[in-house]
Motif scaffolding. Sequence first.
Motif, PDB file in Angstrom:
ATOM      1  N   UNK A  70       2.066  16.155  -1.914  1.00 58.06           N
ATOM      2  CA  UNK A  70       2.162  15.250  -3.135  1.00 58.06           C
ATOM      3  C   UNK A  70       0.707  14.981  -3.823  1.00 58.06           C
ATOM      4  N   UNK A  71      -0.192  14.977  -3.276  1.00 62.86           N
ATOM      5  CA  UNK A  71      -1.707  14.803  -3.970  1.00 62.86           C
ATOM      6  C   UNK A  71      -1.762  15.918  -4.861  1.00 62.86           C
ATOM      7  N   UNK A  72      -1.382  17.185  -4.477  1.00 62.14           N
ATOM      8  CA  UNK A  72      -1.695  18.230  -5.457  1.00 62.14           C
ATOM      9  C   UNK A  72      -0.796  18.203  -6.646  1.00 62.14           C
ATOM     10  N   UNK A  73       0.696  17.886  -6.264  1.00 63.38           N
ATOM     11  CA  UNK A  73       1.680  17.730  -7.510  1.00 63.38           C
ATOM     12  C   UNK A  73       1.219  16.696  -8.255  1.00 63.38           C
ATOM     13  N   UNK A  74       0.456  15.731  -7.815  1.00 65.04           N
ATOM     14  CA  UNK A  74       0.250  14.645  -8.616  1.00 65.04           C
ATOM     15  C   UNK A  74      -1.364  14.872  -9.695  1.00 65.04           C
ATOM     16  N   UNK A 132      13.424  16.632 -21.681  1.00 68.04           N
ATOM     17  CA  UNK A 132      12.805  17.032 -20.519  1.00 68.04           C
ATOM     18  C   UNK A 132      12.195  15.789 -19.966  1.00 68.04           C
ATOM     19  N   UNK A 133      12.750  14.595 -20.244  1.00 68.09           N
ATOM     20  CA  UNK A 133      12.145  13.366 -19.565  1.00 68.09           C
ATOM     21  C   UNK A 133      10.915  12.930 -20.046  1.00 68.09           C
ATOM     22  N   UNK A 134      10.099  11.923 -19.399  1.00 71.22           N
ATOM     23  CA  UNK A 134       8.873  11.417 -19.845  1.00 71.22           C
ATOM     24  C   UNK A 134       8.170  11.340 -18.737  1.00 71.22           C
ATOM     25  N   UNK A 135       6.912  11.601 -18.982  1.00 70.45           N
ATOM     26  CA  UNK A 135       5.904  11.249 -17.769  1.00 70.45           C
ATOM     27  C   UNK A 135       5.460   9.731 -17.615  1.00 70.45           C
ATOM     28  N   UNK A 136       6.153   8.812 -18.574  1.00 67.65           N
ATOM     29  CA  UNK A 136       5.678   7.606 -18.349  1.00 67.65           C
ATOM     30  C   UNK A 136       6.717   6.900 -17.572  1.00 67.65           C
ATOM     31  N   UNK A 137       7.717   7.551 -16.840  1.00 65.94           N
ATOM     32  CA  UNK A 137       8.734   7.088 -16.187  1.00 65.94           C
ATOM     33  C   UNK A 137       8.586   7.720 -14.812  1.00 65.94           C
ATOM     34  N   UNK A 138       9.097   7.048 -13.626  1.00 64.56           N
ATOM     35  CA  UNK A 138       8.909   7.642 -12.415  1.00 64.56           C
ATOM     36  C   UNK A 138      10.349   7.501 -11.705  1.00 64.56           C
ATOM     37  N   UNK A 139      10.377   8.493 -10.531  1.00 59.31           N
ATOM     38  CA  UNK A 139      11.720   8.309  -9.754  1.00 59.31           C
ATOM     39  C   UNK A 139      11.305   8.637  -8.441  1.00 59.31           C
ATOM     40  N   UNK A 140      12.189   8.417  -7.244  1.00 63.37           N
ATOM     41  CA  UNK A 140      12.029   9.002  -6.054  1.00 63.37           C
ATOM     42  C   UNK A 140      11.803  10.330  -5.811  1.00 63.37           C
ATOM     43  N   UNK A 164      -4.705  14.386  -6.660  1.00 64.99           N
ATOM     44  CA  UNK A 164      -4.677  12.946  -6.861  1.00 64.99           C
ATOM     45  C   UNK A 164      -5.303  12.023  -5.949  1.00 64.99           C
ATOM     46  N   UNK A 165      -5.964  11.301  -6.401  1.00 65.47           N
ATOM     47  CA  UNK A 165      -6.773  10.338  -5.269  1.00 65.47           C
ATOM     48  C   UNK A 165      -5.783   9.234  -5.111  1.00 65.47           C
ATOM     49  N   UNK A 166      -4.372   9.127  -5.587  1.00 65.41           N
ATOM     50  CA  UNK A 166      -3.604   8.047  -5.449  1.00 65.41           C
ATOM     51  C   UNK A 166      -2.261   8.943  -5.503  1.00 65.41           C
ATOM     52  N   UNK A 167      -1.374   8.680  -4.739  1.00 63.43           N
ATOM     53  CA  UNK A 167      -0.018   9.103  -4.818  1.00 63.43           C
ATOM     54  C   UNK A 167       1.029   7.914  -5.186  1.00 63.43           C
ATOM     55  N   UNK A 168       1.654   7.927  -6.219  1.00 63.29           N
ATOM     56  CA  UNK A 168       2.520   7.131  -6.251  1.00 63.29           C
ATOM     57  C   UNK A 168       3.746   6.693  -5.589  1.00 63.29           C
ATOM     58  N   UNK A 169       4.114   5.608  -5.351  1.00 65.04           N
ATOM     59  CA  UNK A 169       5.210   5.546  -4.053  1.00 65.04           C
ATOM     60  C   UNK A 169       6.568   5.166  -4.544  1.00 65.04           C
ATOM     61  N   UNK A 170       7.687   5.497  -4.058  1.00 62.72           N
ATOM     62  CA  UNK A 170       8.870   5.032  -4.515  1.00 62.72           C
ATOM     63  C   UNK A 170       9.099   3.541  -4.335  1.00 62.72           C
ATOM     64  N   UNK A 171       9.483   2.749  -5.066  1.00 60.83           N
ATOM     65  CA  UNK A 171       9.869   1.433  -4.902  1.00 60.83           C
ATOM     66  C   UNK A 171      10.673   0.827  -3.727  1.00 60.83           C
ATOM     67  N   UNK A 172      11.529   1.896  -3.649  1.00 60.62           N
ATOM     68  CA  UNK A 172      12.603   1.489  -2.661  1.00 60.62           C
ATOM     69  C   UNK A 172      12.279   2.000  -1.163  1.00 60.62           C
ATOM     70  N   UNK A 173      11.841   3.220  -0.852  1.00 60.18           N
ATOM     71  CA  UNK A 173      11.661   3.753   0.151  1.00 60.18           C
ATOM     72  C   UNK A 173      10.382   4.057   0.718  1.00 60.18           C
ATOM     73  N   UNK A 174       9.386   3.813  -0.342  1.00 58.88           N
ATOM     74  CA  UNK A 174       7.901   3.882  -0.184  1.00 58.88           C
ATOM     75  C   UNK A 174       7.469   5.420   0.239  1.00 58.88           C
TER      76      UNK A 174
END
Length: 274
Positions: A70-74, A132-140, A164-174
């Motif tokens: 995930x850090x590389x993806x981000x 193709x969606x938006x980079x300003x929105x996230x999903x699990x 990335x030095x920070x990996x965003x997490x899902x608000x529901x399952x972390x």
Amino acid sequence: MSHEARFQAAAAAIRSARSMIVTAGAGMGVDSGLPDFRGDQGFWQAYPMYARLGINFVSAANPANFEGDPAFGWGFYGHRTNLYRDTEPHRGFFMLQEWAERFNQDSFVVTSNVDGHFQKAGYSEDQLLEVHGSIHHLQCLAPCCNTIWDNDETIPVDFTTMRSLHVPQCRHCSQPARPNILMFGDYSWLAQRTRGQEMRLDRFLEQHRNRPQVIIEMGAGTAIPTIRYLSEQIGQRAGATVIRINPREAHISGGHISLPCGALEGMEGIEACL
């Protein structure tokens, strides 16, 4: 047809239209200073760190990166998030709105770009389709649920490793989150936000059926031809005229108008004739 005659024809189509549809691909952002990912060399010129790793755009824009690391993806999407936030839309975005206002036209935007620059320039959410969606929105990443939420994350990136030095997490399952963007080979993208936008476009088209309509297409190439196909499809409707602005692939048939130039240059040429 001369360059000047093309601009005059485009201006006439805009003046006579009752509604305006803007269709935009990656070339729309070039005049704002955003990179053009045209071919591997274009991608590597913008991201030399990926050239060293032997990774092309298709490989970087792939959900497998998030699943395996995930850090590389981000790294890629975190950099793009920061770039899009820090870049201002060029004045062409505002010219389009001014034309619609000047000629009393309803307008709608369809874009394959995920940068959110039409919203940044003042377009409302209810007059936009981001195919193709938006980079300003996230999903699990999994996804564990169908929730899509705003990307308000701060995502610093180490450019030497593109991690990335920070990996965003899902608000529901972390578990890790990902951008709500349709990537290559993507089977977990949540499309309901985009489907809602598609429904609004359908209503817009129905409201303006059989009335003079101008479709202004900018920076949409043939490599991923989604936007070009949509412009041509709408252009088949009675009373519709497509203005295709593209520096390398401006060709279009069916009595429509081609302007072989960049997006901003094309709009400035039209403005001079309005």
